[in-house]
Design a protein around this motif. Structure first.
Motif, mmCIF file in Angstrom:
data_model
loop_
_atom_site.group_PDB
_atom_site.id
_atom_site.type_symbol
_atom_site.label_atom_id
_atom_site.label_comp_id
_atom_site.label_asym_id
_atom_site.label_seq_id
_atom_site.Cartn_x
_atom_site.Cartn_y
_atom_site.Cartn_z
ATOM 1 N N ILE A 36 41.880 -10.953 46.140
ATOM 2 C CA ILE A 36 41.585 -9.533 46.335
ATOM 3 C C ILE A 36 42.622 -8.741 45.548
ATOM 4 N N SER A 37 42.130 -7.850 44.711
ATOM 5 C CA SER A 37 43.043 -7.120 43.838
ATOM 6 C C SER A 37 43.577 -5.853 44.531
ATOM 7 N N ILE A 38 44.740 -5.996 45.138
ATOM 8 C CA ILE A 38 45.379 -4.858 45.809
ATOM 9 C C ILE A 38 46.396 -4.232 44.852
ATOM 10 N N VAL A 39 46.865 -3.021 45.178
ATOM 11 C CA VAL A 39 47.851 -2.387 44.295
ATOM 12 C C VAL A 39 49.141 -3.207 44.274
ATOM 13 N N GLU A 40 49.835 -3.136 43.159
ATOM 14 C CA GLU A 40 51.175 -3.729 43.087
ATOM 15 C C GLU A 40 52.082 -2.924 44.028
ATOM 16 N N ILE A 62 38.696 5.350 48.417
ATOM 17 C CA ILE A 62 37.471 4.609 48.103
ATOM 18 C C ILE A 62 37.874 3.215 47.644
ATOM 19 N N GLY A 63 37.544 2.216 48.449
ATOM 20 C CA GLY A 63 37.972 0.824 48.211
ATOM 21 C C GLY A 63 39.183 0.489 49.065
ATOM 22 N N THR A 64 38.928 0.136 50.313
ATOM 23 C CA THR A 64 39.999 -0.192 51.269
ATOM 24 C C THR A 64 40.534 -1.595 51.050
ATOM 25 N N GLY A 67 43.326 -3.034 53.381
ATOM 26 C CA GLY A 67 44.134 -1.948 53.939
ATOM 27 C C GLY A 67 45.559 -1.824 53.424
ATOM 28 N N TYR A 68 45.889 -2.573 52.388
ATOM 29 C CA TYR A 68 47.282 -2.568 51.894
ATOM 30 C C TYR A 68 47.697 -1.176 51.391
ATOM 31 N N SER A 69 46.918 -0.625 50.445
ATOM 32 C CA SER A 69 47.266 0.702 49.905
ATOM 33 C C SER A 69 47.156 1.772 50.996
ATOM 34 N N THR A 70 46.201 1.589 51.902
ATOM 35 C CA THR A 70 46.026 2.557 53.004
ATOM 36 C C THR A 70 47.301 2.633 53.839
ATOM 37 N N ILE A 86 36.937 3.922 52.749
ATOM 38 C CA ILE A 86 35.596 3.313 52.685
ATOM 39 C C ILE A 86 35.663 1.936 52.021
ATOM 40 N N GLU A 87 35.061 0.955 52.677
ATOM 41 C CA GLU A 87 35.007 -0.407 52.107
ATOM 42 C C GLU A 87 33.597 -0.972 52.253
ATOM 43 N N LEU A 88 33.141 -1.559 51.177
ATOM 44 C CA LEU A 88 31.792 -2.112 51.114
ATOM 45 C C LEU A 88 31.637 -3.415 51.916
ATOM 46 N N LEU A 89 32.588 -4.331 51.776
ATOM 47 C CA LEU A 89 32.409 -5.671 52.332
ATOM 48 C C LEU A 89 32.881 -5.755 53.790
ATOM 49 N N LYS A 91 33.660 -8.177 55.797
ATOM 50 C CA LYS A 91 34.765 -9.077 56.133
ATOM 51 C C LYS A 91 36.112 -8.425 55.818
ATOM 52 N N ARG A 92 36.184 -7.779 54.654
ATOM 53 C CA ARG A 92 37.413 -7.081 54.274
ATOM 54 C C ARG A 92 37.669 -5.904 55.206
ATOM 55 N N PHE A 93 36.589 -5.206 55.542
ATOM 56 C CA PHE A 93 36.710 -4.043 56.421
ATOM 57 C C PHE A 93 37.316 -4.439 57.766
ATOM 58 N N ASN A 113 32.640 1.392 56.945
ATOM 59 C CA ASN A 113 32.129 0.211 56.265
ATOM 60 C C ASN A 113 30.789 0.572 55.613
ATOM 61 N N GLY A 114 30.772 0.660 54.284
ATOM 62 C CA GLY A 114 29.527 1.013 53.607
ATOM 63 C C GLY A 114 29.762 1.195 52.128
ATOM 64 N N ASP A 115 28.688 1.539 51.426
ATOM 65 C CA ASP A 115 28.783 1.771 49.989
ATOM 66 C C ASP A 115 29.214 3.219 49.761
ATOM 67 N N ALA A 116 30.359 3.379 49.132
ATOM 68 C CA ALA A 116 30.916 4.731 48.932
ATOM 69 C C ALA A 116 29.945 5.640 48.190
ATOM 70 N N LYS A 117 29.079 5.048 47.363
ATOM 71 C CA LYS A 117 28.125 5.875 46.605
ATOM 72 C C LYS A 117 27.163 6.606 47.544
ATOM 73 N N LEU A 132 41.164 6.568 44.408
ATOM 74 C CA LEU A 132 39.982 5.862 43.937
ATOM 75 C C LEU A 132 40.381 4.468 43.448
ATOM 76 N N ASP A 133 39.850 3.456 44.122
ATOM 77 C CA ASP A 133 40.245 2.083 43.787
ATOM 78 C C ASP A 133 39.099 1.114 44.077
ATOM 79 N N ALA A 134 37.883 1.502 43.688
ATOM 80 C CA ALA A 134 36.716 0.639 43.941
ATOM 81 C C ALA A 134 36.267 -0.001 42.631
HETATM 82 N N1 SAH Z 1 42.813 -0.174 47.589
HETATM 83 C C1 SAH Z 1 43.004 -1.575 47.927
HETATM 84 C C2 SAH Z 1 42.300 -2.516 46.989
HETATM 85 C C3 SAH Z 1 40.846 -2.224 46.767
HETATM 86 S S1 SAH Z 1 40.065 -3.502 45.814
HETATM 87 C C4 SAH Z 1 44.495 -1.872 47.873
HETATM 88 O O1 SAH Z 1 45.108 -1.578 46.853
HETATM 89 O O2 SAH Z 1 45.038 -2.400 48.846
HETATM 90 C C5 SAH Z 1 38.530 -2.727 45.546
HETATM 91 C C6 SAH Z 1 37.638 -2.726 46.775
HETATM 92 O O3 SAH Z 1 36.571 -1.819 46.538
HETATM 93 C C7 SAH Z 1 37.005 -4.083 47.060
HETATM 94 O O4 SAH Z 1 37.381 -4.524 48.335
HETATM 95 C C8 SAH Z 1 35.505 -3.820 46.972
HETATM 96 O O5 SAH Z 1 34.762 -4.527 47.945
HETATM 97 C C9 SAH Z 1 35.437 -2.324 47.208
HETATM 98 N N2 SAH Z 1 34.260 -1.665 46.645
HETATM 99 C C10 SAH Z 1 33.677 -1.904 45.442
HETATM 100 N N3 SAH Z 1 32.630 -1.082 45.263
HETATM 101 C C11 SAH Z 1 32.553 -0.305 46.376
HETATM 102 C C12 SAH Z 1 31.647 0.708 46.804
HETATM 103 N N4 SAH Z 1 30.635 1.080 46.042
HETATM 104 N N5 SAH Z 1 31.866 1.270 48.016
HETATM 105 C C13 SAH Z 1 32.891 0.875 48.794
HETATM 106 N N6 SAH Z 1 33.759 -0.084 48.444
HETATM 107 C C14 SAH Z 1 33.590 -0.671 47.260
#
Ligand code: SAH
Ligand code: MG
Length: 215
Positions: A36-40, A62-64, A67-70, A86-89, A91-93, A113-117, A132-134
């Motif tokens: 899972i690509s979280i922020v450095e 957008i893209g939880t 929860g690391y960056s959160t 907001i997180e799509l998946l 399991k991650r949520f 938990n849903g598609d941010a779009k 924004l990190d999706a």
């Molecule tokens: N911000 C996090 C990392 C997010 S990784 C951190 O730094 O800790 C990107 C995430 O965006 C993934 O978990 C992916 O499932 C989610 N994602 C991708 N497209 C999305 C969408 N349309 N809506 C919500 N989440 C989405």
């Protein structure tokens, strides 16, 4: 390790960070194991700094992921500020909610938990700070979607805008990444001509852009 920055420089910058607590380190390990690509951490530190300066009351992420960056942001906001993330998946949520409880920041966070779009159209609030990190191929789209949700005078921060450096020299390793790389490059080039925004690209981690909405 992302290769936008020279490795020595990256190690040096990391060595200068304040020590992270057990939970953040545990999440870093989990993310690595699960690809899972979280922020450095240095970008986490930047996010924490930015929310300390901006003092946003309403934050949208957008893209939880897990929860690391959160958590980095939640630790920097004022006690009456709230983060919607907001997180799509699923399991991650679920994992993110678990981590928010462990970090004792769950009361500051509304997880969706849903598609941010789709979800962005159901949000009634406007925000002072958006992270924004999706999906990286969809930044232009997300910028349009979130534009109306950002308050004048608010800050939008987007992660991974240099895409491992592929955006810089366009030597993408895989064909299927080509579209994403070109879209990101256009996204960054378009920022030059946006009269409503002032922006700056910071080559930290995988590249972070700060976009301030005039007002
Ligand atoms: N911000 C996090 C990392 C997010 S990784 C951190 O730094 O800790 C990107 C995430 O965006 C993934 O978990 C992916 O499932 C989610 N994602 C991708 N497209 C999305 C969408 N349309 N809506 C919500 N989440 C989405
Ligand atoms: Mg990222």
């Amino acid at each position: 390790m992302k290769d936008v920055l020279d490795n020595n420089l990256q190690f040096f910058l990391k060595s200068l960070l304040p020590e992270r607590d057990k939970l953040l380190i545990e999440i870093e390990k989990y993310a690595q194991e699960h690809h899972i690509s979280i922020v450095e951490p240095e970008v986490g530190q930047l996010l924490n700094l930015l929310v300390n300066i901006v003092k946003p009351k309403k934050i949208l992420e957008i893209g939880t992921a897990v929860g690391y960056s959160t958590i980095w942001m939640a630790r920097g906001i004022e006690s009456d500020a709230r983060i919607t993330t907001i997180e799509l998946l699923p399991k991650r949520f679920e994992k993110a909610l678990e981590n928010f409880k462990k970090a004792a920041v769950i009361d500051k966070i509304q997880g969706i938990n849903g598609d941010a779009k789709d979800v962005v159209f159901q949000l009634a609030d406007i925000y002072d700070f958006i992270f924004l990190d999706a999906a990286k191929g969809q930044y232009p789209e997300f910028l349009n979607l979130t534009h109306r949700l950002l308050k004048p005078g608010g800050l939008l921060v987007a992660d991974n805008v240099l895409l491992n450096g592929w955006v810089v020299d366009l030597k993408y390793p895989e064909r299927r990444k080509k579209t994403m790389v070109y879209r990101m490059r256009n996204f960054l080039e378009d920022l030059k001509n946006q009269d409503d925004f002032v922006s700056s690209i910071i080559p930290l981690g995988d590249g972070v852009v700060l976009i301030w909405k005039k007002g």
